[in-house]
Design an enzyme around this catalytic site. Sequence first.
Site, mmCIF file in Angstrom:
data_model
loop_
_atom_site.group_PDB
_atom_site.id
_atom_site.type_symbol
_atom_site.label_atom_id
_atom_site.label_comp_id
_atom_site.label_asym_id
_atom_site.label_seq_id
_atom_site.Cartn_x
_atom_site.Cartn_y
_atom_site.Cartn_z
ATOM 1 N N TRP A 192 0.962 -1.134 -0.036
ATOM 2 C CA TRP A 192 0.070 -0.068 -0.116
ATOM 3 C C TRP A 192 0.912 1.222 -0.118
ATOM 4 O O TRP A 192 0.382 2.228 -0.545
ATOM 5 C CB TRP A 192 -0.964 -0.138 1.254
ATOM 6 C CG TRP A 192 -1.988 -1.155 1.135
ATOM 7 C CD1 TRP A 192 -2.027 -2.353 2.010
ATOM 8 C CD2 TRP A 192 -2.894 -1.508 0.191
ATOM 9 N NE1 TRP A 192 -2.939 -2.938 1.613
ATOM 10 C CE2 TRP A 192 -3.599 -2.726 0.341
ATOM 11 C CE3 TRP A 192 -3.587 -0.678 -1.075
ATOM 12 C CZ2 TRP A 192 -4.576 -3.368 -0.254
ATOM 13 C CZ3 TRP A 192 -4.506 -1.217 -1.753
ATOM 14 C CH2 TRP A 192 -5.054 -2.593 -1.152
ATOM 15 N N LYS A 238 -11.628 -2.069 7.647
ATOM 16 C CA LYS A 238 -11.119 -2.983 8.544
ATOM 17 C C LYS A 238 -11.143 -2.917 9.944
ATOM 18 O O LYS A 238 -11.322 -3.973 10.566
ATOM 19 C CB LYS A 238 -9.430 -2.753 8.300
ATOM 20 C CG LYS A 238 -9.038 -3.341 6.940
ATOM 21 C CD LYS A 238 -8.010 -2.815 6.094
ATOM 22 C CE LYS A 238 -7.985 -3.512 4.752
ATOM 23 N NZ LYS A 238 -7.542 -2.571 3.689
ATOM 24 N N ASP A 272 -1.113 6.808 6.453
ATOM 25 C CA ASP A 272 -2.381 5.543 6.113
ATOM 26 C C ASP A 272 -2.617 4.742 7.354
ATOM 27 O O ASP A 272 -1.678 3.842 7.576
ATOM 28 C CB ASP A 272 -2.026 4.992 4.825
ATOM 29 C CG ASP A 272 -2.910 3.940 4.302
ATOM 30 O OD1 ASP A 272 -3.946 3.678 5.108
ATOM 31 O OD2 ASP A 272 -2.886 3.253 3.379
#
Length: 356
Positions: free
Chosen positions: A100, A194, A170
Amino acid sequence: MSTKRIFNFNAGPSILPLEVLEEIKENFMNFGGMSILEISHRSKAFEAIIESAKENLRALMQIPKNYQILFLQGGASLQFAMVPLNLLDKEADYAITGYWAKKAAAEAKLVGKTNVVFSSEEKKFSRVPTPSEIKTTANTSYLHITSNNTIYGTEYHAFPETGAVPLVADMSSDILCRKIDVSKFGLIYAGAQKNIGPAGVTVVLIRDDLATKNYHSVHTMLKYSTHTENNSLFNTPPVFAIYAMKLTLDWLKKQGLEKIESLNRQKAAMLYEAIDGSSFYKGSADKDSRSLMNVTFNLPTPELEEKFIKEAAAKDMSGLKGHRLVGGIRASIYNAFPLDGVKELFAFMKEFERKQ
Ligand SMILES: *Cc1c(COP(=O)(O)O)cnc(C)c1O
């Protein structure tokens, strides 16, 4: 109607508290003769939901007054673009700690010069940097990090000190898993799916001075200021996802972040103990970079891993297959994942090892 629940170890979308799912069911039709799916985003009822979600988040994370809370769409992936589009003047620093992080840096490259100030790619992303390993560059607009690397099972346990350079994180897979100091960050973003809700909404915390930065001429929807000026209601927001997130935040607030964090530490410690106490299982992350949320490990062969996943599934433990890029096993044990399920996996790991 079957209401049987299995232990859901999926990495995302992922487990939600049962109480939240039941409350959604109970209140589904209960919005003044309408369903939550039917109400206007301009209604008093939804205004109360969005305000309560923000209040909860502010209280749980102790978000200072000079930060605004946004609920956006497009996932964390759109933030990979919005961050540089709004905040990157000429250059930006990125710490590359996984898949990511790489994706985030690739989007920044389309906007300006991107400096890789740390990479653990050669070490198969088995670790994150210590604070002293990162030096920001002279002309950078910010430093971007990925606080938890969902695929590789690593997590920052201390954040880089960036001085006047805004730290952007993030936090998609570890937001609200533990106490953090929001004032150390300029911007934090996280897809809700999540750790704090269902798919469809992305939380952005942005410091006031960054909300008005506009280094590039970008479309209205991609500007942070559009959303800060309109309380996330510039266009139709994901009403249902925000509602479900609000209920998850209610649940988190009822537990208290301290209790959640201590439970998360207990859950992760149990699985790492199973790994460290055996020569059969091998953890893929360096010990001081281990994630509280995604516990990743390997068995001696891919065949045994496949067998492990299959036999676990037969015992109602689902979602243990590692990400397709890395294989192996990944147990995602987010906030809502119960201690009982971790105990079950711990016992299964012991039993599986004994049988081989
Ligand atoms: C899942 C994940 C993403 C991608 O999120 P989307 O909401 O699907 O765009 C980004 N970063 C991290 C750390 C993730 O775990």
